[in-house]
Design an enzyme around this catalytic site. Structure first.
Site, PDB file in Angstrom:
ATOM      1  CB  ILE A 177      44.988  28.733   8.359  1.00 12.79           C
ATOM      2  CG1 ILE A 177      45.261  29.892   7.407  1.00 12.79           C
ATOM      3  CG2 ILE A 177      46.215  28.396   9.200  1.00 12.79           C
ATOM      4  CD1 ILE A 177      45.672  31.173   8.088  1.00 12.79           C
ATOM      5  N   GLY A 178      42.635  27.570   6.073  1.00 13.99           N
ATOM      6  CA  GLY A 178      41.219  27.717   5.780  1.00 13.99           C
ATOM      7  C   GLY A 178      41.026  27.664   4.286  1.00 13.99           C
ATOM      8  CB  SER A 191      34.176  31.829  -1.660  1.00 13.39           C
ATOM      9  OG  SER A 191      34.632  33.060  -1.156  1.00 13.39           O
ATOM     10  CE1 TYR A 192      36.559  35.755  -5.340  1.00 11.67           C
ATOM     11  CE2 TYR A 192      37.239  36.735  -3.263  1.00 11.67           C
ATOM     12  CZ  TYR A 192      36.522  36.806  -4.437  1.00 11.67           C
ATOM     13  OH  TYR A 192      35.784  37.906  -4.712  1.00 11.67           O
ATOM     14  N   GLY A 193      39.701  30.391  -2.775  1.00 10.87           N
ATOM     15  CA  GLY A 193      40.835  29.476  -2.757  1.00 10.87           C
ATOM     16  C   GLY A 193      41.349  29.316  -1.345  1.00 10.87           C
ATOM     17  CE  LYS A 230      40.030  35.452   0.731  1.00  9.55           C
ATOM     18  NZ  LYS A 230      39.057  36.418   1.183  1.00  9.55           N
ATOM     19  CG  ASP A 290      29.552  37.361   3.774  1.00 12.65           C
ATOM     20  OD1 ASP A 290      28.466  36.917   4.234  1.00 12.65           O
ATOM     21  OD2 ASP A 290      30.433  36.624   3.304  1.00 12.65           O
TER      22      ASP A 290
HETATM   23  P1  ADP Z   1      35.903  33.375   2.240  1.00 11.63           P
HETATM   24  O1  ADP Z   1      35.643  34.521   1.340  1.00 11.63           O
HETATM   25  O2  ADP Z   1      36.032  32.180   1.425  1.00 11.63           O
HETATM   26  O3  ADP Z   1      34.885  33.221   3.328  1.00 11.63           O
HETATM   27  P2  ADP Z   1      37.752  34.215   4.315  1.00 11.63           P
HETATM   28  O4  ADP Z   1      38.589  35.432   4.115  1.00 11.63           O
HETATM   29  O5  ADP Z   1      36.576  34.372   5.240  1.00 11.63           O
HETATM   30  O6  ADP Z   1      37.331  33.629   2.915  1.00 11.63           O
HETATM   31  O7  ADP Z   1      38.705  33.049   4.884  1.00 11.63           O
HETATM   32  C1  ADP Z   1      38.209  31.750   5.142  1.00 11.63           C
HETATM   33  C2  ADP Z   1      38.695  31.267   6.522  1.00 11.63           C
HETATM   34  O8  ADP Z   1      40.131  31.267   6.584  1.00 11.63           O
HETATM   35  C3  ADP Z   1      38.255  32.173   7.666  1.00 11.63           C
HETATM   36  O9  ADP Z   1      36.963  31.841   8.150  1.00 11.63           O
HETATM   37  C4  ADP Z   1      39.357  31.957   8.700  1.00 11.63           C
HETATM   38  O10 ADP Z   1      39.107  30.787   9.459  1.00 11.63           O
HETATM   39  C5  ADP Z   1      40.604  31.727   7.851  1.00 11.63           C
HETATM   40  N1  ADP Z   1      41.338  33.011   7.671  1.00 11.63           N
HETATM   41  C6  ADP Z   1      41.173  33.927   6.683  1.00 11.63           C
HETATM   42  N2  ADP Z   1      41.990  34.974   6.807  1.00 11.63           N
HETATM   43  C7  ADP Z   1      42.724  34.744   7.923  1.00 11.63           C
HETATM   44  C8  ADP Z   1      43.769  35.477   8.618  1.00 11.63           C
HETATM   45  N3  ADP Z   1      44.188  36.667   8.167  1.00 11.63           N
HETATM   46  N4  ADP Z   1      44.284  34.916   9.720  1.00 11.63           N
HETATM   47  C9  ADP Z   1      43.839  33.735  10.169  1.00 11.63           C
HETATM   48  N5  ADP Z   1      42.871  33.004   9.597  1.00 11.63           N
HETATM   49  C10 ADP Z   1      42.310  33.495   8.480  1.00 11.63           C
END
Ligand code: ADP
Ligand code: MG
Length: 288
Positions: free
Chosen positions: A14-15, A18-20, A37, A149
């Protein structure tokens, strides 16, 4: 523990962070959908690993209706992967909401903006002022966590459009000796506060600046400070002059946004001050 990993069925990603990857998974025991994650720590430096451990620890301790719930952490030592299992926010992130409105050329309703802002204030209030109870001594001590952030990509929404603040990757829990500041900042320049550009102290008021920028962007569908180069952007931020919100938004909303985006951090409201705002107060009472 491979047994714990076996407890989840992998679904679509779903996304990508930066880590994976962030992947949707189904917990086999009850069919509950969670977000995972997936972090490959093989290529990480010691510093990055420390940052990761700190994110995990921060999430573990933070329990609040407007903060993404941390459920568990699974380490796969064989493949050097850490899995963070958390609450799945099916409403996606605020950046997508803003993008959709921008594409359709429709503004976001003011009621919705106040509601999102109130929930973010409550989430930040928990980070900035929440109390933690030491399990051994049973004593309550204040926690001081800076998000560091805060931006639309890190604000998630659940199925009922409740706000869930997430991505504490860069946040740092401050110890007593570091109470008022924390110097390293690595964030999105659009939301960077003037004190960070001048290389001075990051504190709770820097999160407030970012919150002001997020609320501004919900209204204007673009960040308050835009520029083609980093120098130009820095100059604009340090000047701190923001355009009026589009005309359909109230003076009251303009005032709160302007209060948060002030060059002098001390002049910005704290989360406590914001919770005393009549409009925010009413909405937060309705949420309880
Ligand atoms: P990064 O540190 O790489 O920015 P994020 O935690 O912001 O990582 O996650 C990247 C993207 O993944 C988010 O912008 C969101 O769209 C999706 N995402 C992350 N965590 C969730 C979650 N718990 N439920 C739904 N979508 C999520
Ligand atoms: Mg993010």
């Amino acid at each position: 523990d491979p047994l714990q990993l076996d407890g989840y069925e992998s679904l679509e990603s779903i996304g990508s962070g930066s880590y994976g990857l962030i992947r949707k998974v189904k917990r086999k025991e009850d069919g509950k959908i969670l977000a995972r994650k997936e972090i490959d720590y093989r290529k990480m430096s010691t510093k990055e690993k420390e940052q990761l451990v700190s994110e995990v620890n921060i999430l573990k301790d933070l329990k609040h209706p407007n903060i993404v719930e941390f459920l568990e952490r699974v380490i796969d030592r064989e493949n050097c992967f850490i899995y963070i299992l958390m609450e799945y926010c099916e409403g996606g992130d605020l950046a997508s909401v803003i993008r959709r409105h921008k594409e359709l050329l429709v503004h976001i309703g003011e009621e919705f903006i106040w509601s999102i802002m109130t929930q973010l204030v409550l989430a930040l209030h928990e980070c900035h002022c929440g109390m933690v109870i030491n399990p051994d001594t049973k004593q309550a001590t204040p926690r001081l966590i800076l998000h560091r952030d805060l931006k639309p990509d890190n604000v998630f929404l659940d199925a009922k459009k409740n706000v869930k603040l997430g991505d504490f990757g860069l946040s740092r829990s401050l110890t007593n000796s570091q109470r008022t500041f924390a110097q390293t900042y690595v964030g999105t320049p659009f939301y960077m506060s003037p004190e960070l550009i001048s290389d001075s102290l990051y504190d709770t008021k820097s999160d407030i600046w970012s919150l002001g920028c997020v609320v501004f962007e919900m209204c204007a569908l673009e960040p308050p400070f835009l520029a083609d180069t980093q120098e130009e952007l820095s100059a604009k931020i340090k000047l701190g002059r923001i355009p009026m919100l589009p005309p359909q938004y109230s003076q009251e909303l303009n005032n709160v946004v302007r209060a948060m985006i002030q060059v002098n951090p001390r002049k910005r409201p704290s989360t406590g001050d914001l919770l005393a705002n009549p409009r925010i107060k009413i909405i937060s009472m309705q949420l309880e």
